[in-house]
Design a protein around this motif. Structure first.
Motif, short mmCIF file in Angstrom:
data_model
loop_
_atom_site.label_atom_id
_atom_site.label_comp_id
_atom_site.label_asym_id
_atom_site.label_seq_id
_atom_site.Cartn_x
_atom_site.Cartn_y
_atom_site.Cartn_z
N PHE A 1 126.85 -13.08 -48.79
CA PHE A 1 127.02 -12.78 -47.37
C PHE A 1 125.71 -12.98 -46.61
O PHE A 1 125.67 -13.65 -45.59
CB PHE A 1 127.52 -11.34 -47.21
CG PHE A 1 127.65 -10.89 -45.78
CD1 PHE A 1 128.83 -11.10 -45.07
CD2 PHE A 1 126.59 -10.27 -45.12
CE1 PHE A 1 128.95 -10.70 -43.75
CE2 PHE A 1 126.70 -9.87 -43.79
CZ PHE A 1 127.89 -10.08 -43.10
N GLU A 2 124.65 -12.40 -47.14
CA GLU A 2 123.38 -12.38 -46.38
C GLU A 2 122.63 -13.70 -46.42
O GLU A 2 122.00 -14.08 -45.43
CB GLU A 2 122.46 -11.27 -46.93
CG GLU A 2 122.90 -9.88 -46.48
CD GLU A 2 122.09 -8.78 -47.13
OE1 GLU A 2 121.13 -9.07 -47.87
OE2 GLU A 2 122.44 -7.60 -46.91
N ALA B 1 123.87 -16.82 -47.78
CA ALA B 1 124.63 -18.08 -47.82
C ALA B 1 125.76 -18.09 -46.79
O ALA B 1 126.54 -19.04 -46.74
CB ALA B 1 125.19 -18.32 -49.21
N ASN B 2 125.85 -17.04 -45.97
CA ASN B 2 126.92 -16.93 -44.96
C ASN B 2 128.31 -17.06 -45.56
O ASN B 2 129.24 -17.54 -44.90
CB ASN B 2 126.75 -17.97 -43.85
CG ASN B 2 125.77 -17.50 -42.79
OD1 ASN B 2 125.39 -16.33 -42.77
ND2 ASN B 2 125.36 -18.40 -41.92
N LEU B 3 128.45 -16.64 -46.80
CA LEU B 3 129.74 -16.83 -47.47
C LEU B 3 130.46 -15.50 -47.69
O LEU B 3 129.89 -14.56 -48.23
CB LEU B 3 129.53 -17.54 -48.81
CG LEU B 3 130.75 -18.18 -49.43
CD1 LEU B 3 131.29 -19.32 -48.57
CD2 LEU B 3 130.42 -18.72 -50.82
N LYS B 4 131.70 -15.47 -47.25
CA LYS B 4 132.56 -14.32 -47.55
C LYS B 4 133.23 -14.57 -48.89
O LYS B 4 134.10 -15.42 -49.00
CB LYS B 4 133.64 -14.17 -46.46
CG LYS B 4 134.65 -13.07 -46.74
CD LYS B 4 135.93 -13.25 -45.95
CE LYS B 4 136.98 -12.25 -46.39
NZ LYS B 4 138.33 -12.57 -45.87
#
Lengths: 299, 299
Positions: free
Chosen positions: A249-250, A252-255
């Motif tokens: 999340f922090e 790699a902007n990945l959910k």
């Protein structure tokens, strides 16, 4: 029909891990996880027009969606206590939900009953079927065809359908890439199976936060591929799974859903194993409730 | 160097919105937002080896990263009160952070001072520079080249650099696609500028949750492109921005920052405008603090 996997390059994550990492994310696959690859292959390859399965998770919605795309019908057996969002997702994709009170009757039993009620239906396993392995092999082919020189692919392991498929896909490409499994330490039946040289079962569904890996054992078809094809297994403690979700999340902007973050968790658990190597982490899915996700971020 | 935009097809989001939507996500662009397109173009095209800018947000880290890739140096002026994660990001990418007490001195003033101190430096604007428009035009070219028959592109508008770039890129391709801006109602200077036929400024930085759109006015270079090139502007209320972030999370597995969700917010605000059309929503970035994000999900 299958959407290609999404390659995410995240320099900050790479830097934090101190390892050379690229992510192959299945979070934007149709229905939000790799399961659609298997489900679509099953639904399109069997002759039956009705498919029955038991799944409270990603396979259920993937199968419902695949069937609806192929103008077939599906029945998904889910525990009465399933989260409403999961039930809604199956229904939104056109699946018929059949609830079962697991205190009275197991999901497998209910599936058997429905199979007898509908003799013309195909009963699909979410992770133990050659058609499942074959469907997932498409991801292995994609990874092998990428223009990245990675030496290892790290893959979440529950029933073993994804890892078996990836091994098959890579194998056929002729490229030599090691495939390493990442399973929750709380449900480390795959690691124990490797030690024993045969399938070892968990006594019950392991209560790991990685709900896609709450399987009692590896599938037999998968084991046949994994026992010689898998390069090793990392047993990931719960806190490393959670840290994996947070880092994705922090940095790699990945959910990612917790099961999907097992691969990053494996790098956090045994960094020395991957030192100097170039690693592709498969994030298998992104379907996670807002409440679970915010709890992880706030922890 | 630029990473291609990520196309996300989300049937559940499409169904919920009742509109035909595809997402072009810049959340996996280098440094997590479209700003890298502009920053890299600036840093690679100017002759100076030191670049100074004022930015507490995405442009700062994008410029720091671009400079470090090009073996140049950067100074990013940030308010003393900037969130630690943002300061850390600039530094991680190799930028030098220069704090300013905005109660005493404005950021622009501090940038001017630094420009005098370093006469050999290039002072870069985050959104009002032909090189910025040119850098962002690469996204317009990509969208025009896609094999999707969309009729409209909806784009977040702050200073107008992204929308101006997309218009230029699409225009050159020869495809006819309408570009619609999405700006926060709280800072609706662009909408008012269109009504007046000239640039209208907000009295102060609008305190919208879409922090990438807290600009006082459109850039002049952007206005020159937008005044005839933009098909319209939707003014998005705060609650629709928040709903956009939530829907992207729940139905598209996408982590978007509030500014990035403006485009979905526009569809929620004026659905009738897009009825029967095929829309590409640009999600401009994904850099949002965990606290802000969990507050949005829990709201």
């Amino acid at each position: 029909v299958i959407r290609p996997t999404t390659i995410v390059v995240a320099p900050r994550l790479t830097k934090r891990l101190g390892l050379n990492v690229v992510i192959a994310s299945e979070t934007f696959q149709i229905t939000g996880s790799f399961k659609f690859r298997a489900a679509y292959n099953v639904a399109s390859r069997v002759r039956e027009n009705l498919i029955i399965t038991a799944s409270s998770g990603n396979f259920g919605q993937a199968l419902a969606c695949a069937c609806s795309m192929l103008k077939k019908s599906s029945i998904v057996v889910m525990p009465k206590t399933s989260a409403k969002v999961k039930v809604d997702a199956v229904r939104e994709f056109g699946g018929q939900v059949e609830f079962v009170d697991v205190g009275v009757k197991s999901r497998a039993e209910r599936v058997r009953e429905l199979g007898i009620e509908h003799p013309d239906a195909y009963v699909a396993s979410a992770y133990d079927d050659p058609l499942v392995i074959e469907g997932n092999a498409s991801l292995g082919r994609e990874l092998a065809a990428l223009d990245y020189p990675f030496s290892d692919v790290v893959v979440p392991v529950g029933g073993g359908g994804l890892s078996a498929g990836i091994i098959k896909g890579i194998c056929r490409s002729g490229r030599r890439i090691a495939v390493v499994g990442a399973e929750p330490l709380l449900g480390n039946d795959a690691a124990r199976s490797f030690e024993a040289g045969k399938i070892i079962c968990n006594e019950s569904e392991p209560q790991t936060i990685a709900d896609g890996a709450r399987t009692v054992s590896l599938g037999e078809h998968n084991w046949a591929v994994l026992k010689d094809g898998l390069d090793g297994i990392v047993e990931v403690p719960e806190e490393k799974i959670i840290e994996g979700v947070r880092l994705l999340f922090e940095l790699a902007n990945l959910k990612a859903e917790p099961t999907g973050a097992l691969s990053i968790g494996a790098l956090l658990t045994e960094p020395e194993r991957f030192e100097g190597r170039s690693v592709c982490c498969v994030v298998s899915g992104g379907n996670v409730d807002a409440t679970v996700f915010t709890n992880i971020l706030s922890a």
